[in-house]
Design an enzyme around this catalytic site. Structure first.
Site, short mmCIF file in Angstrom:
data_model
loop_
_atom_site.label_atom_id
_atom_site.label_comp_id
_atom_site.label_asym_id
_atom_site.label_seq_id
_atom_site.Cartn_x
_atom_site.Cartn_y
_atom_site.Cartn_z
N ARG A 149 -7.41 0.85 17.34
CA ARG A 149 -7.75 1.35 15.86
C ARG A 149 -8.77 0.49 14.69
O ARG A 149 -9.91 0.57 15.96
CB ARG A 149 -6.75 1.64 15.00
CG ARG A 149 -7.02 2.07 13.40
CD ARG A 149 -5.73 2.66 12.98
NE ARG A 149 -5.95 0.79 12.03
CZ ARG A 149 -4.83 1.32 10.95
NH1 ARG A 149 -4.25 1.82 9.66
NH2 ARG A 149 -4.56 -0.62 10.30
N LYS A 209 0.92 -1.21 0.34
CA LYS A 209 0.06 0.23 0.03
C LYS A 209 1.02 1.20 0.16
O LYS A 209 0.30 2.33 -1.08
CB LYS A 209 -0.73 0.20 1.13
CG LYS A 209 -0.07 0.10 2.40
CD LYS A 209 -1.00 -0.02 3.74
CE LYS A 209 -0.75 -0.14 5.10
NZ LYS A 209 -1.11 -0.01 6.21
C1 LIG Z 1 -0.50 -1.08 6.80
C2 LIG Z 1 -0.99 -2.07 7.16
C3 LIG Z 1 -0.05 -3.36 7.67
C4 LIG Z 1 1.23 -3.44 7.07
O1 LIG Z 1 1.80 -2.48 8.38
P1 LIG Z 1 3.69 -1.66 8.06
O2 LIG Z 1 3.43 -1.45 9.54
O3 LIG Z 1 3.60 -1.59 6.95
O4 LIG Z 1 4.20 -3.56 8.10
C5 LIG Z 1 -0.46 -4.56 8.77
N1 LIG Z 1 -2.03 -4.44 8.68
C6 LIG Z 1 -2.91 -3.55 8.54
C7 LIG Z 1 -4.17 -3.64 8.63
C8 LIG Z 1 -2.28 -2.51 7.69
O5 LIG Z 1 -2.61 -1.62 7.67
#
Ligand SMILES: *Cc1c(COP(=O)(O)O)cnc(C)c1O
Length: 354
Positions: A131, A36
């Site tokens: 969250r 992402k």
């Molecule tokens: C962005 C995200 C991740 C990945 O997180 P990183 O810190 O980039 O490894 C994993 N799970 C969710 C739900 C996310 O939104």
């Protein structure tokens, strides 16, 4: 060449991915590659696949469609809770999604039924980061209501930490996820094979060999920037420079460090505050808030950020090692926020190497 420009080293991304996929699999964890921060860049996705990922994860439907249109056909996971209005798009583009709302899961069930599919769901549990996720006490009841949905397959429980509340993964909170998954399994009446134990903030525990036996990690930043995300320490053996950002100096002048005149608000409505450093050599760089997040940008050695507006970055370059001139390019190292903004900005050109 146009600037600002971000250079993406695909070989280094592949190497970092390999390092972490190997580490995960040594501990019976199946990693999921999160693209992402690059807006679902298909080249980055391919580098992750070459580095051993079998599944990718995205936070937005648009990015998933970009990956699909580039011919990437591995299973995709939706990370952000689905918007009910996008239930059809989610079912169409993702094999699996993370969820915490029964109403949405029911919408996904209907959407999946209408196209004759089964959509996989990981039920998110909030272990304190505040969250997404249902509260632990609601797990059994929620699972009981998911169980009858014919076009939903519950895979198991998941959690996300260190995002809002900064809560660090521990044996305690992840251990709780394991026991909740057992309870959920008893209610569901079928195995729940997936325990999705977080993001790159779970890497320190994994590296120390102290991660409770979760079965899945969703990894983005750790791969892209080569650091875990609790203390942002480098992961041993990982490249820290998969992304570099270059931008051009458009003014270079010696000026006072405190503005002259009555001081009101700055361009973003803030009230600026100035440290009097006397006269100093200042560069204006053609890079701004439309391209980067200022607070997560590492500037070249001997330079300091003075401020930034939409299109201008002001740097104190008094201590920069080499003589500078207008038209020179400075090289920055983006942190997560700056990388996200740069990859999203239409004004930052993207170059690939490796
Ligand atoms: C962005 C995200 C991740 C990945 O997180 P990183 O810190 O980039 O490894 C994993 N799970 C969710 C739900 C996310 O939104």
């Amino acid at each position: 060449m146009t600037y600002p420009r971000i250079t993406i080293d695909l070989k280094k991304i592949e190497t970092n991915t390999r390092l972490l996929t190997d580490l995960c699999r040594q501990h019976d964890i199946e990693p999921v590659g999160v693209t992402k921060v690059t807006c679902g860049d298909p080249k980055v996705a391919r580098a992750m696949l070459a580095g051993g990922m079998n599944m990718l994860a995205e936070s937005r439907v648009e990015n998933a469609i970009r990956l699909r249109q580039a011919g990437i056909d591995v299973p995709l996971m939706l990370l952000r809770l689905p918007m009910p209005s996008q239930a059809e798009l989610v079912v169409e583009n993702f094999q699996c999604s993370l969820n915490s709302e029964l109403a949405t899961i029911k919408a996904l069930d209907r959407a999946a039924a209408s196209v004759g599919k089964v959509h996989q769901v990981v039920l998110m549990v909030d272990l304190g980061d505040l969250r997404e996720g249902i509260l632990p006490e609601d797990v059994e009841n929620t699972v009981a209501q998911i169980a009858p949905l014919a076009h939903i397959q519950l895979l198991g429980l998941g959690t996300n930490l260190t995002c809002y509340g900064g809560v660090i993964p521990s044996r305690d909170n992840l251990g709780r996820l394991l026991s909740l998954n057992k309870q959920a399994q008893a209610v569901y009446g079928q195995p729940l094979p997936v325990i999705s134990g977080g993001n790159s903030s779970s890497l320190p525990l994994l590296l120390e060999g102290k991660l409770p036996p979760v079965t899945q990690l969703r990894l983005g930043e750790g791969i892209m920037l080569g650091r875990e995300t609790v203390a942002r320490q480098p992961i041993p053996g990982a490249h820290l420079d998969c992304f570099t950002l270059e931008a051009e100096v458009i003014e270079l002048q010696t000026k006072p460090s405190v503005p002259i005149g009555e001081i009101g608000q700055d361009a973003f409505g803030g009230t600026p505050d100035f440290e009097d450093r006397g006269n100093h050599l200042r560069a204006i760089v053609a890079l701004g808030r439309q391209d980067i997040a200022v607070d997560s940008l590492e500037t070249p050695a001997g330079t300091d950020i003075l401020g930034a507006s939409s299109d201008h970055l002001l740097l104190d370059v008094t201590d920069y090692q080499q003589p500078l001139k207008v038209g020179d390019r400075l090289v920055f190292s983006p942190g997560y926020g700056a990388l996200l903004a740069a990859m999203t900005s239409a004004y930052v050109s993207k170059e690939y190497c490796g």
